[in-house]
Each structure stands twice: as C-alpha cells, then as structure tokens.
Design a protein around this motif. Sequence first.
Motif, PDB file in Angstrom:
ATOM      1  N   LYS A 197      50.147 -55.085 -24.637  1.00 31.52           N
ATOM      2  CA  LYS A 197      49.127 -56.136 -24.627  1.00 31.52           C
ATOM      3  C   LYS A 197      48.891 -56.708 -23.230  1.00 31.52           C
ATOM      4  O   LYS A 197      47.949 -57.470 -23.012  1.00 31.52           O
ATOM      5  CB  LYS A 197      49.541 -57.299 -25.540  1.00 31.52           C
ATOM      6  CG  LYS A 197      49.653 -56.965 -27.016  1.00 31.52           C
ATOM      7  CD  LYS A 197      50.105 -58.199 -27.779  1.00 31.52           C
ATOM      8  CE  LYS A 197      50.288 -57.911 -29.256  1.00 31.52           C
ATOM      9  NZ  LYS A 197      50.791 -59.125 -29.972  1.00 31.52           N
ATOM     10  N   MET A 198      49.766 -56.338 -22.309  1.00 33.75           N
ATOM     11  CA  MET A 198      49.739 -56.973 -20.995  1.00 33.75           C
ATOM     12  C   MET A 198      48.438 -56.727 -20.246  1.00 33.75           C
ATOM     13  O   MET A 198      47.901 -55.619 -20.225  1.00 33.75           O
ATOM     14  CB  MET A 198      50.906 -56.477 -20.152  1.00 33.75           C
ATOM     15  CG  MET A 198      52.237 -57.103 -20.500  1.00 33.75           C
ATOM     16  SD  MET A 198      52.457 -58.766 -19.832  1.00 33.75           S
ATOM     17  CE  MET A 198      52.681 -58.432 -18.094  1.00 33.75           C
ATOM     18  N   LYS A 199      47.960 -57.781 -19.603  1.00 34.40           N
ATOM     19  CA  LYS A 199      46.860 -57.710 -18.652  1.00 34.40           C
ATOM     20  C   LYS A 199      47.387 -58.276 -17.335  1.00 34.40           C
ATOM     21  O   LYS A 199      48.350 -59.035 -17.312  1.00 34.40           O
ATOM     22  CB  LYS A 199      45.659 -58.503 -19.159  1.00 34.40           C
ATOM     23  CG  LYS A 199      45.040 -57.923 -20.429  1.00 34.40           C
ATOM     24  CD  LYS A 199      43.856 -58.751 -20.888  1.00 34.40           C
ATOM     25  CE  LYS A 199      43.143 -58.101 -22.079  1.00 34.40           C
ATOM     26  NZ  LYS A 199      44.037 -57.925 -23.236  1.00 34.40           N
ATOM     27  N   TYR A 200      46.745 -57.897 -16.236  1.00 36.81           N
ATOM     28  CA  TYR A 200      47.349 -58.179 -14.937  1.00 36.81           C
ATOM     29  C   TYR A 200      46.409 -58.841 -13.939  1.00 36.81           C
ATOM     30  O   TYR A 200      46.675 -58.814 -12.739  1.00 36.81           O
ATOM     31  CB  TYR A 200      47.896 -56.877 -14.339  1.00 36.81           C
ATOM     32  CG  TYR A 200      48.953 -56.223 -15.202  1.00 36.81           C
ATOM     33  CD1 TYR A 200      50.288 -56.592 -15.102  1.00 36.81           C
ATOM     34  CD2 TYR A 200      48.603 -55.257 -16.140  1.00 36.81           C
ATOM     35  CE1 TYR A 200      51.266 -56.009 -15.898  1.00 36.81           C
ATOM     36  CE2 TYR A 200      49.563 -54.667 -16.944  1.00 36.81           C
ATOM     37  CZ  TYR A 200      50.884 -55.044 -16.820  1.00 36.81           C
ATOM     38  OH  TYR A 200      51.842 -54.467 -17.625  1.00 36.81           O
ATOM     39  N   ASP A 201      45.334 -59.428 -14.421  1.00 38.73           N
ATOM     40  CA  ASP A 201      44.399 -60.047 -13.482  1.00 38.73           C
ATOM     41  C   ASP A 201      44.015 -61.437 -13.976  1.00 38.73           C
ATOM     42  O   ASP A 201      43.094 -61.594 -14.770  1.00 38.73           O
ATOM     43  CB  ASP A 201      43.154 -59.170 -13.340  1.00 38.73           C
ATOM     44  CG  ASP A 201      42.284 -59.591 -12.159  1.00 38.73           C
ATOM     45  OD1 ASP A 201      42.622 -60.595 -11.512  1.00 38.73           O
ATOM     46  OD2 ASP A 201      41.287 -58.908 -11.883  1.00 38.73           O
ATOM     47  N   PHE A 202      44.737 -62.444 -13.491  1.00 42.46           N
ATOM     48  CA  PHE A 202      44.495 -63.817 -13.924  1.00 42.46           C
ATOM     49  C   PHE A 202      44.258 -64.750 -12.737  1.00 42.46           C
ATOM     50  O   PHE A 202      44.738 -65.877 -12.712  1.00 42.46           O
ATOM     51  CB  PHE A 202      45.653 -64.321 -14.784  1.00 42.46           C
ATOM     52  CG  PHE A 202      45.737 -63.631 -16.129  1.00 42.46           C
ATOM     53  CD1 PHE A 202      44.921 -64.031 -17.170  1.00 42.46           C
ATOM     54  CD2 PHE A 202      46.609 -62.574 -16.325  1.00 42.46           C
ATOM     55  CE1 PHE A 202      44.989 -63.406 -18.408  1.00 42.46           C
ATOM     56  CE2 PHE A 202      46.683 -61.933 -17.557  1.00 42.46           C
ATOM     57  CZ  PHE A 202      45.861 -62.350 -18.610  1.00 42.46           C
ATOM     58  N   GLY A 203      43.517 -64.243 -11.755  1.00 46.60           N
ATOM     59  CA  GLY A 203      43.129 -65.132 -10.667  1.00 46.60           C
ATOM     60  C   GLY A 203      43.683 -64.721  -9.323  1.00 46.60           C
ATOM     61  O   GLY A 203      44.378 -63.709  -9.178  1.00 46.60           O
ATOM     62  N   PRO A 204      43.386 -65.517  -8.299  1.00 45.06           N
ATOM     63  CA  PRO A 204      43.786 -65.194  -6.921  1.00 45.06           C
ATOM     64  C   PRO A 204      45.261 -65.483  -6.677  1.00 45.06           C
ATOM     65  O   PRO A 204      45.934 -66.136  -7.469  1.00 45.06           O
ATOM     66  CB  PRO A 204      42.914 -66.137  -6.094  1.00 45.06           C
ATOM     67  CG  PRO A 204      42.713 -67.328  -6.996  1.00 45.06           C
ATOM     68  CD  PRO A 204      42.594 -66.768  -8.377  1.00 45.06           C
ATOM     69  N   THR A 205      45.730 -64.992  -5.551  1.00 44.98           N
ATOM     70  CA  THR A 205      47.099 -65.259  -5.122  1.00 44.98           C
ATOM     71  C   THR A 205      47.274 -66.734  -4.820  1.00 44.98           C
ATOM     72  O   THR A 205      46.429 -67.356  -4.166  1.00 44.98           O
ATOM     73  CB  THR A 205      47.450 -64.419  -3.885  1.00 44.98           C
ATOM     74  OG1 THR A 205      47.410 -63.031  -4.241  1.00 44.98           O
ATOM     75  CG2 THR A 205      48.832 -64.774  -3.344  1.00 44.98           C
ATOM     76  N   VAL A 206      48.367 -67.290  -5.308  1.00 49.94           N
ATOM     77  CA  VAL A 206      48.694 -68.708  -5.086  1.00 49.94           C
ATOM     78  C   VAL A 206      50.168 -68.808  -4.721  1.00 49.94           C
ATOM     79  O   VAL A 206      51.014 -68.192  -5.372  1.00 49.94           O
ATOM     80  CB  VAL A 206      48.412 -69.559  -6.337  1.00 49.94           C
ATOM     81  CG1 VAL A 206      48.849 -71.008  -6.090  1.00 49.94           C
ATOM     82  CG2 VAL A 206      46.949 -69.502  -6.723  1.00 49.94           C
ATOM     83  N   ILE A 207      50.473 -69.553  -3.660  1.00 48.39           N
ATOM     84  CA  ILE A 207      51.859 -69.818  -3.292  1.00 48.39           C
ATOM     85  C   ILE A 207      52.014 -71.313  -3.042  1.00 48.39           C
ATOM     86  O   ILE A 207      51.403 -71.852  -2.116  1.00 48.39           O
ATOM     87  CB  ILE A 207      52.290 -69.015  -2.055  1.00 48.39           C
ATOM     88  CG1 ILE A 207      52.184 -67.511  -2.325  1.00 48.39           C
ATOM     89  CG2 ILE A 207      53.713 -69.393  -1.643  1.00 48.39           C
ATOM     90  CD1 ILE A 207      52.521 -66.654  -1.126  1.00 48.39           C
ATOM     91  N   LEU A 208      52.815 -71.970  -3.855  1.00 50.00           N
ATOM     92  CA  LEU A 208      53.066 -73.406  -3.721  1.00 50.00           C
ATOM     93  C   LEU A 208      54.554 -73.618  -3.505  1.00 50.00           C
ATOM     94  O   LEU A 208      55.389 -73.025  -4.193  1.00 50.00           O
ATOM     95  CB  LEU A 208      52.612 -74.155  -4.977  1.00 50.00           C
ATOM     96  CG  LEU A 208      51.137 -74.008  -5.375  1.00 50.00           C
ATOM     97  CD1 LEU A 208      50.885 -74.684  -6.714  1.00 50.00           C
ATOM     98  CD2 LEU A 208      50.237 -74.589  -4.303  1.00 50.00           C
ATOM     99  N   THR A 209      54.898 -74.451  -2.558  1.00 48.39           N
ATOM    100  CA  THR A 209      56.302 -74.789  -2.310  1.00 48.39           C
ATOM    101  C   THR A 209      56.474 -76.294  -2.340  1.00 48.39           C
ATOM    102  O   THR A 209      55.518 -77.055  -2.177  1.00 48.39           O
ATOM    103  CB  THR A 209      56.774 -74.245  -0.946  1.00 48.39           C
ATOM    104  OG1 THR A 209      55.958 -74.814   0.076  1.00 48.39           O
ATOM    105  CG2 THR A 209      56.670 -72.729  -0.911  1.00 48.39           C
ATOM    106  N   ALA A 210      57.715 -76.723  -2.506  1.00 46.95           N
ATOM    107  CA  ALA A 210      57.982 -78.154  -2.621  1.00 46.95           C
ATOM    108  C   ALA A 210      57.741 -78.877  -1.298  1.00 46.95           C
ATOM    109  O   ALA A 210      57.433 -80.067  -1.275  1.00 46.95           O
ATOM    110  CB  ALA A 210      59.422 -78.371  -3.093  1.00 46.95           C
ATOM    111  N   LYS A 211      57.902 -78.163  -0.185  1.00 47.09           N
ATOM    112  CA  LYS A 211      57.739 -78.820   1.108  1.00 47.09           C
ATOM    113  C   LYS A 211      56.329 -78.611   1.646  1.00 47.09           C
ATOM    114  O   LYS A 211      55.736 -77.576   1.437  1.00 47.09           O
ATOM    115  CB  LYS A 211      58.752 -78.254   2.110  1.00 47.09           C
ATOM    116  CG  LYS A 211      60.188 -78.615   1.734  1.00 47.09           C
ATOM    117  CD  LYS A 211      61.160 -78.084   2.765  1.00 47.09           C
ATOM    118  CE  LYS A 211      62.595 -78.462   2.404  1.00 47.09           C
ATOM    119  NZ  LYS A 211      63.580 -77.987   3.372  1.00 47.09           N
TER     120      LYS A 211
END
Length: 211
Positions: A197-211
């Motif tokens: 059932k897997m799909k692999y396209d749910f939007g752009p690359t996002v990287i969030l860090t605590a700092k």
Amino acid sequence: IELGKLKVNPCRDLKSLSQRDGERDAYISHDDYLIMLDEVADWFKPIIQCAYLTGMRRNEIVELRKDHVIFEKRMIIIPAGHTKEYAWKRVPVCMELESVLKDSISQTDSRCGYVFTINGHQTNPESFKRQWRLAVKNLELKPRFHDLRATWKVNARNSGIEEELRRSIMGHGNRSREVKERYGRILDAELVQAIDKMKYDFGPTVILTAK
C-alpha cells in the motif's frame, strides 16, 4: 556538603540540559531521493534504496545477510543479535525492493554471505561517509542517512498503514504496550499487504531541528 565545606549545592544554579536540544524532524522528498541515487556509486545505490523502502537502520543494512532475505515470503527476517532492540525483526519487501535485493545478491561472490558489498567485501558505516556527501551535494537541504528512516515512517503513516504494523516493521513493536495489544501475532501476510500500500511522495524535503 557532606564534608561541611559547602552549605548550598552549586549545581542547583545550573540550567538542566534539554533532551529536546538534539531533536530532529526530517522528510526527504521522492524527487530528492531520485537525485541522490544519480550521484552515488553503483554499490551504494541499493543501500539507499533499501533504507528508503524499508526504514531499516544503517547497521541493520550493513549486516544484512543473504539468508536473512526470504524471497518466497517477501520478507527480511533479522535475528535478535543484529537489531538495536535485541529482538527478532520482520521487514516486508515491496516489489521494487525485491528486484534491488535480487540484483545485489546476484553481483556478490557466492562465498560472501552479505547482501551489500564493495568489491566482494562487507560494507561498513565508515564507507558511507564519502558516498553520502556525494548523495546530498546537489540538494538544497542536506539530510542525514538516518533521515531515510524518518522518511519511511512519514510515508507509511500517510499511506494509511496501521500504527501497530508500522511499529512492528520499524522495530518499535517490542515497546511497552497495553495488555490488549500483546496478544495476536502480526502475520507475515499482513506486513506484505501493508507494504504493497506504500506511497512515497508526500511533499518536499523538510529538515527541522530544535536549535
């Protein structure tokens, strides 16, 4: 204080270290995943694919042996000694990964028991460093290898795979659970149906860090 040298514990004035300081939230887009595959050596491509399509940890991929892959069941079965949780782990194999694994195994020396090799020898995490730098050099955001695992988790959730199945595949299924959840083994067929059932396209690359 016990020796009578101090009246107040000076550590009380120190700010406690936050466990959230090292937190990271990342997602790699499918487009960036394809870009990474184009930048790396042939031996490293199937390793990225395996991480992206299974959510397996780096060391689990490095130590993956041919006899861990059961093509008849479309299942990777990792012994307890090869997982972080020290528990047996079952990872379903999607159709795309099945061809990747077969191709990798066909190119290894029959005397070598590992799935992923470099010139007939087992890969190791240190071998990844240069290849990963190449993988991300043309990306605006620079993900880490472990972000492939986080990406799989996001893709699985957005594909509608039940939480219990996601936890089982990722190796989190042995965490403390309610009594009602401890009964009823998850069947191999359930895991395979879920991965299909897997799909692999749910939007752009996002990287969030605590700092």
